[in-house]
Design a protein around this motif. Structure first.
Motif, PDB file in Angstrom:
ATOM      1  N   GLN A  80       5.531   4.651  -2.613  1.00 34.91           N
ATOM      2  CA  GLN A  80       4.508   3.719  -3.218  1.00 34.91           C
ATOM      3  C   GLN A  80       5.108   2.512  -3.618  1.00 34.91           C
ATOM      4  O   GLN A  80       4.433   1.593  -3.591  1.00 34.91           O
ATOM      5  N   LYS A  81       6.329   2.399  -3.739  1.00 36.87           N
ATOM      6  CA  LYS A  81       7.000   1.147  -4.004  1.00 36.87           C
ATOM      7  C   LYS A  81       7.027   0.002  -3.200  1.00 36.87           C
ATOM      8  O   LYS A  81       7.142  -1.020  -3.653  1.00 36.87           O
ATOM      9  N   LEU A  82       6.861   0.521  -2.122  1.00 37.63           N
ATOM     10  CA  LEU A  82       6.616  -0.605  -0.940  1.00 37.63           C
ATOM     11  C   LEU A  82       5.276  -1.054  -0.684  1.00 37.63           C
ATOM     12  O   LEU A  82       5.145  -2.314  -0.251  1.00 37.63           O
ATOM     13  N   TRP A  83       4.206  -0.687  -1.245  1.00 35.29           N
ATOM     14  CA  TRP A  83       2.899  -0.918  -1.007  1.00 35.29           C
ATOM     15  C   TRP A  83       2.698  -2.361  -1.647  1.00 35.29           C
ATOM     16  O   TRP A  83       1.913  -3.138  -0.844  1.00 35.29           O
ATOM     17  N   HIS A  84       3.254  -2.557  -2.818  1.00 36.29           N
ATOM     18  CA  HIS A  84       2.766  -3.888  -3.618  1.00 36.29           C
ATOM     19  C   HIS A  84       3.137  -5.069  -2.709  1.00 36.29           C
ATOM     20  O   HIS A  84       2.787  -6.097  -2.828  1.00 36.29           O
ATOM     21  N   ALA A  85       4.319  -4.869  -1.798  1.00 35.44           N
ATOM     22  CA  ALA A  85       4.879  -5.986  -0.972  1.00 35.44           C
ATOM     23  C   ALA A  85       3.961  -6.403   0.341  1.00 35.44           C
ATOM     24  O   ALA A  85       3.603  -7.605   0.270  1.00 35.44           O
ATOM     25  N   MET A  86       3.637  -5.284   0.757  1.00 35.66           N
ATOM     26  CA  MET A  86       2.651  -5.311   1.705  1.00 35.66           C
ATOM     27  C   MET A  86       1.338  -5.764   1.267  1.00 35.66           C
ATOM     28  O   MET A  86       0.692  -6.956   1.915  1.00 35.66           O
ATOM     29  N   LEU A  87       0.666  -5.286   0.341  1.00 33.98           N
ATOM     30  CA  LEU A  87      -0.488  -5.696  -0.231  1.00 33.98           C
ATOM     31  C   LEU A  87      -0.390  -6.988  -0.861  1.00 33.98           C
ATOM     32  O   LEU A  87      -1.354  -7.951  -0.851  1.00 33.98           O
ATOM     33  N   GLY A  88       0.555  -7.340  -1.471  1.00 35.48           N
ATOM     34  CA  GLY A  88       0.963  -8.745  -2.167  1.00 35.48           C
ATOM     35  C   GLY A  88       0.810  -9.920  -1.180  1.00 35.48           C
ATOM     36  O   GLY A  88       0.019 -10.752  -1.371  1.00 35.48           O
ATOM     37  N   ALA A  89       1.222  -9.764   0.149  1.00 37.79           N
ATOM     38  CA  ALA A  89       1.230 -10.748   1.106  1.00 37.79           C
ATOM     39  C   ALA A  89      -0.059 -10.877   1.459  1.00 37.79           C
ATOM     40  O   ALA A  89      -0.597 -12.000   1.726  1.00 37.79           O
ATOM     41  N   ALA A  90      -1.044  -9.809   1.713  1.00 39.44           N
ATOM     42  CA  ALA A  90      -2.246  -9.841   2.277  1.00 39.44           C
ATOM     43  C   ALA A  90      -2.952 -10.442   1.193  1.00 39.44           C
ATOM     44  O   ALA A  90      -4.004 -11.209   1.623  1.00 39.44           O
ATOM     45  N   TYR A  91      -2.912 -10.401   0.176  1.00 37.78           N
ATOM     46  CA  TYR A  91      -3.795 -10.667  -1.141  1.00 37.78           C
ATOM     47  C   TYR A  91      -3.429 -12.167  -1.031  1.00 37.78           C
ATOM     48  O   TYR A  91      -4.485 -12.834  -1.316  1.00 37.78           O
ATOM     49  N   ILE A  92      -2.238 -12.721  -1.213  1.00 36.27           N
ATOM     50  CA  ILE A  92      -2.281 -14.111  -1.359  1.00 36.27           C
ATOM     51  C   ILE A  92      -2.649 -14.925  -0.323  1.00 36.27           C
ATOM     52  O   ILE A  92      -3.265 -15.988  -0.311  1.00 36.27           O
ATOM     53  N   GLU A  93      -2.447 -14.237   0.864  1.00 35.20           N
ATOM     54  CA  GLU A  93      -3.021 -14.911   2.054  1.00 35.20           C
ATOM     55  C   GLU A  93      -4.640 -14.993   2.129  1.00 35.20           C
ATOM     56  O   GLU A  93      -5.066 -15.950   2.212  1.00 35.20           O
ATOM     57  N   ASN A  94      -5.225 -13.727   1.636  1.00 36.44           N
ATOM     58  CA  ASN A  94      -6.806 -13.744   1.807  1.00 36.44           C
ATOM     59  C   ASN A  94      -7.385 -14.231   0.775  1.00 36.44           C
ATOM     60  O   ASN A  94      -8.346 -15.043   0.745  1.00 36.44           O
ATOM     61  N   GLU A  95      -7.009 -14.236  -0.594  1.00 37.05           N
ATOM     62  CA  GLU A  95      -7.616 -14.563  -1.921  1.00 37.05           C
ATOM     63  C   GLU A  95      -7.063 -15.952  -2.258  1.00 37.05           C
ATOM     64  O   GLU A  95      -7.680 -16.512  -3.053  1.00 37.05           O
ATOM     65  N   LEU A  96      -5.612 -16.193  -2.204  1.00 37.45           N
ATOM     66  CA  LEU A  96      -5.207 -17.355  -2.740  1.00 37.45           C
ATOM     67  C   LEU A  96      -5.251 -18.752  -1.555  1.00 37.45           C
ATOM     68  O   LEU A  96      -4.523 -19.723  -1.732  1.00 37.45           O
ATOM     69  N   HIS A  97      -5.359 -18.135  -0.339  1.00 42.17           N
ATOM     70  CA  HIS A  97      -5.457 -18.822   0.844  1.00 42.17           C
ATOM     71  C   HIS A  97      -4.116 -19.634   1.134  1.00 42.17           C
ATOM     72  O   HIS A  97      -3.777 -20.580   1.495  1.00 42.17           O
ATOM     73  N   ILE A  98      -2.962 -18.803   0.852  1.00 44.93           N
ATOM     74  CA  ILE A  98      -1.831 -19.213   1.264  1.00 44.93           C
ATOM     75  C   ILE A  98      -1.593 -18.847   2.593  1.00 44.93           C
ATOM     76  O   ILE A  98      -1.634 -17.977   2.950  1.00 44.93           O
ATOM     77  N   SER A  99      -1.185 -19.863   3.395  1.00 40.63           N
ATOM     78  CA  SER A  99      -0.950 -19.649   4.830  1.00 40.63           C
ATOM     79  C   SER A  99       0.160 -19.724   5.414  1.00 40.63           C
ATOM     80  O   SER A  99       0.764 -19.684   6.545  1.00 40.63           O
TER      81      SER A  99
END
Ligand SMILES: [Fe+2]
Ligand SMILES: [Fe+2]
Length: 190
Positions: A80-99
């Motif tokens: 579970q400790k790994l999830w936040h890294a994978m999800l974090g990257a997807a979140y900031i790309e999709n929601e914060l529009h970091i490309s």
């Protein structure tokens, strides 16, 4: 968006402790970027955002990962400790529009490491280990070595991670093994 904007964005997601950790990692990432002649602004953004998803409840993290089409391997599902890294990257790309791939990859691989880590990957990985809020045995040594050799500090961090996982009887992510092999071969060559 600047650091102040990102701080305001992460705050509602994080406990006080994790928020302060994020600030410390950001400061350390900027420091290392200066030492190793990397882009300080990218290091700042990656540092402040790297743990944005870490305090989201696990079931919610799983739901969000499905939304972003993240498929987990067996090892990833068990850790579970790994999830936040994978999800974090997807979140900031999709929601914060970091490309910017340098920022996205640094966040994505900040827990596991990977083979062929970029300088930005290394900066965030090491900053997360030696940020001012860390107080584990050996952190002072790692802080010293981090400003002498970023590669040595990455190798030390990866070894620490692997030892920790083995002692706890937990699986090791293939990216961490790859990071270890790459780091050791690289150090032996130099
Ligand atoms: Fe993290
Ligand atoms: Fe962190």
């Amino acid at each position: 968006m600047n650091r102040t904007d990102y701080q305001a964005i992460i705050k509602p997601f994080l406990s006080k402790k994790r928020y302060e950790h994020s600030i410390c990692v950001c400061d350390e990432a900027v420091h290392l970027a200066r030492v190793y002649d990397a882009n300080e602004q990218k290091a700042e953004t990656a540092g402040i955002l790297h743990d944005i998803m870490k305090d989201v409840p696990p079931d919610e993290q799983l739901k969000m990962m499905m939304r972003y089409d993240i498929l987990l391997t067996d090892v990833e599902r068990s850790a579970q400790k790994l999830w936040h890294a994978m999800l974090g990257a997807a979140y900031i790309e999709n929601e914060l529009h970091i490309s910017d791939p340098e920022i996205l990859n640094a966040v994505r691989y900040h827990t596991t490491g990977r083979a062929e880590m970029t300088t930005m990957d290394k900066i965030l990985f090491v900053a997360d280990f030696i940020s001012a809020d860390r107080d584990y045995a050996g952190v002072e040594q790692l802080r010293k070595s981090a400003v002498v050799s970023l590669d040595q500090a990455v190798a030390d961090g990866i070894v620490f991670t692997i030892q920790d996982l083995v002692q706890a009887g937990r699986p090791i992510h293939p990216d961490t093994i790859a990071a270890y092999n790459h780091a050791i071969l690289n150090l032996n060559q130099n």
